[in-house]
Scaffold this motif. Structure first.
Motif, mmCIF file in Angstrom:
data_model
loop_
_atom_site.group_PDB
_atom_site.id
_atom_site.type_symbol
_atom_site.label_atom_id
_atom_site.label_comp_id
_atom_site.label_asym_id
_atom_site.label_seq_id
_atom_site.Cartn_x
_atom_site.Cartn_y
_atom_site.Cartn_z
ATOM 1 N N ALA B 61 0.818 -1.222 0.000
ATOM 2 C CA ALA B 61 0.000 0.000 0.000
ATOM 3 C C ALA B 61 0.850 1.270 0.000
ATOM 4 O O ALA B 61 0.293 2.382 -0.024
ATOM 5 N N GLU B 64 0.036 4.433 -2.023
ATOM 6 C CA GLU B 64 -1.128 5.225 -1.573
ATOM 7 C C GLU B 64 -0.738 6.147 -0.419
ATOM 8 O O GLU B 64 -1.190 7.291 -0.332
ATOM 9 N N TYR B 68 0.092 10.997 -0.016
ATOM 10 C CA TYR B 68 -0.112 12.021 1.016
ATOM 11 C C TYR B 68 1.222 12.508 1.573
ATOM 12 O O TYR B 68 1.253 13.205 2.589
ATOM 13 N N ALA B 133 -2.598 12.968 15.316
ATOM 14 C CA ALA B 133 -3.844 13.291 14.608
ATOM 15 C C ALA B 133 -4.869 12.175 14.721
ATOM 16 O O ALA B 133 -6.074 12.420 14.685
ATOM 17 N N TRP B 134 -4.403 10.943 14.876
ATOM 18 C CA TRP B 134 -5.321 9.787 14.928
ATOM 19 C C TRP B 134 -4.577 8.630 15.556
ATOM 20 O O TRP B 134 -3.365 8.498 15.379
ATOM 21 N N SER B 135 -5.302 7.838 16.329
ATOM 22 C CA SER B 135 -4.677 6.630 16.875
ATOM 23 C C SER B 135 -5.715 5.530 16.940
ATOM 24 O O SER B 135 -6.921 5.793 17.031
ATOM 25 N N TYR B 136 -5.230 4.301 16.872
ATOM 26 C CA TYR B 136 -6.143 3.155 16.828
ATOM 27 C C TYR B 136 -5.457 1.942 17.445
ATOM 28 O O TYR B 136 -4.338 1.588 17.066
ATOM 29 N N PRO B 144 -5.177 -4.538 11.294
ATOM 30 C CA PRO B 144 -6.095 -3.400 11.164
ATOM 31 C C PRO B 144 -6.202 -2.834 9.750
ATOM 32 O O PRO B 144 -6.999 -1.923 9.520
ATOM 33 N N GLY B 145 -5.429 -3.357 8.807
ATOM 34 C CA GLY B 145 -5.560 -2.866 7.443
ATOM 35 C C GLY B 145 -5.000 -1.471 7.277
ATOM 36 O O GLY B 145 -4.252 -0.963 8.123
ATOM 37 N N VAL B 146 -5.354 -0.819 6.183
ATOM 38 C CA VAL B 146 -4.789 0.481 5.825
ATOM 39 C C VAL B 146 -5.860 1.562 5.791
ATOM 40 O O VAL B 146 -5.563 2.745 5.737
ATOM 41 N N ASP B 147 -7.143 1.160 5.830
ATOM 42 C CA ASP B 147 -8.214 2.128 5.580
ATOM 43 C C ASP B 147 -8.246 3.255 6.612
ATOM 44 O O ASP B 147 -8.409 4.428 6.259
ATOM 45 N N LEU B 150 -5.423 5.710 5.861
ATOM 46 C CA LEU B 150 -5.685 6.539 4.677
ATOM 47 C C LEU B 150 -6.778 7.563 4.962
ATOM 48 O O LEU B 150 -6.696 8.707 4.508
ATOM 49 N N ASP B 151 -7.789 7.173 5.731
ATOM 50 C CA ASP B 151 -8.842 8.136 6.100
ATOM 51 C C ASP B 151 -8.246 9.292 6.909
ATOM 52 O O ASP B 151 -8.577 10.461 6.693
ATOM 53 N N GLU B 154 -6.187 11.513 4.695
ATOM 54 C CA GLU B 154 -7.081 12.284 3.835
ATOM 55 C C GLU B 154 -7.657 13.491 4.594
ATOM 56 O O GLU B 154 -7.716 14.600 4.068
ATOM 57 N N ARG B 155 -8.048 13.264 5.872
ATOM 58 C CA ARG B 155 -8.565 14.373 6.674
ATOM 59 C C ARG B 155 -7.488 15.425 6.914
ATOM 60 O O ARG B 155 -7.758 16.622 6.831
#
Lengths: 183, 165
Positions: B61, B64, B68, B133-136, B144-147, B150-151, B154-155
């Motif tokens: 990936a 992709e 960014y 900016a984001w954590s999971y 957990p994949g890439v989605d 990427l979201d 994108e934000r």
């Protein structure tokens, strides 16, 4: 924006259109979208079971195939996907798809070319298209759509746009198809 | 007050660090990439068995993420030598960082660690200024994949378009 340990059911973000490769009735109540890699042995193991699901539920199921090659571990996955697209441009996608999954240990260029010839497709033309990556954009588009839908490995199936979290043996696939058809 | 044992949350400054990384053991850390989004992918161990497992998928990936301008760093408590063998076997070209001295220290500072002291399966996206900016936090056995990454990217890109506008 933190979402700790929240497992949401992934859904298909890219709807099925007429540009997809589909097998089975267009108005089937159940559509399975498979993200697959022709060199992945788990996809190879799922292949005959999906075939059998289509046979046993011929009026119920449509199968859509999208490419998800993991090229860094499967060196022939992209050329195989592009060869399938090259066959698809000649209206023969599914024959090539079946040959690839039935010959997963013969995806190197020499054997692939023989397979193309076996199917009665023009090997020089297909080789040339694969060589200049004429269909690479299409394969990439499938892959990118897959990762945006949360595809994290292969095979990944979506059954009527809901990600299938179970296994790929025939009984389990028939069960999810039947449950979806009567839902 | 944030749970001191939980995964770092958005809005907080990303703790600075450097760790020895593949391919050559050079020290690598997010501070070297200010001006670009940095994705930290904490994971429990090299050589896990699933087809298309996480780091392998991330390599596939990469184009992709690069759209960014993002930098991707994989982090586990494996040594650089183990990372190097893993990277070679899986065709992974982005840096894998060795959080092994002291074991799991960086994972702990991000709240991305398990009780056993290894890295959890957690993703952190750091914005170009160095703020989370984001954590999971993913279940250990789920790639957990890439989605989500990427979201988040994108934000970030959309926010920057608005502010520079």
């Amino acid at each position: 924006m933190t979402t700790p340990l929240q497992v949401t059911t992934a859904r298909l973000r890219i709807p099925v259109t007429e540009t997809d490769h589909a097998r089975g009735p267009a108005d089937a109540p159940v559509t399975i979208v498979e993200y697959g890699d022709f060199q992945c042995r788990f996809c190879g193991a799922a292949y005959p079971n999906l075939h059998e699901v289509l046979r046993q539920r011929a009026d119920t199921v449509r199968l859509v195939y999208r490419h998800f090659p993991i090229a860094n571990v499967h060196p022939y996955a992209e050329s195989a996907a592009e060869a399938a697209e090259s066959a698809g441009a000649r209206g023969r996608f599914w024959e090539m798809h079946d040959w690839l999954y039935e010959h997963q240990d013969q995806l190197d260029p020499v054997h692939l070319s023989l397979g193309v010839e076996q199917l009665g497709l023009p090997p020089e033309d297909v080789d040339a298209e694969v060589g200049r990556h004429a269909h690479a954009d299409r394969v990439r588009r499938d892959f990118v759509g897959g990762i945006r839908s949360g595809v994290n490995g292969t095979p990944t199936l979506f059954v009527n746009e809901v990600r299938h979290e179970g296994g790929y043996d025939l009984a389990e696939l028939l069960a999810v198809v039947d449950a979806t058809a009567t839902a | 007050m944030t749970d001191p044992n939980g995964l770092i949350t958005p809005g907080r400054p990303a703790p600075g660090f450097t760790l020895p990384a593949t391919p050559d053991g050079r020290e690598v850390g997010p501070g070297q990439f200010r001006g670009r989004p940095v994705v930290l992918a904490f994971y429990p161990a090299d050589f896990t068995p699933v087809c298309g497992e996480q780091m392998t998928l991330y390599q596939a990936a990469m184009p992709e993420l690069e759209r960014y301008g993002a930098v991707l760093l994989g982090i586990s408590v494996d040594s650089v030598d183990t990372h190097r063998a893993f990277a070679q076997s899986q065709g992974v070209e982005f840096p894998l960082l060795a959080d092994d001295e002291p074991r799991g220290e960086v994972a702990r500072r991000y709240g991305a660690h398990t009780p056993r002291g290894e890295a959890a399966r957690a993703l952190v996206v750091i914005d170009p200024e160095g703020t989370v900016a984001w954590s999971y936090l993913s279940p250990m056995d789920v790639n957990p994949g890439v989605d989500g990454i990427l979201d988040a990217l994108e934000r970030l890109a959309a926010d920057r378009r608005v502010t520079t506008g």
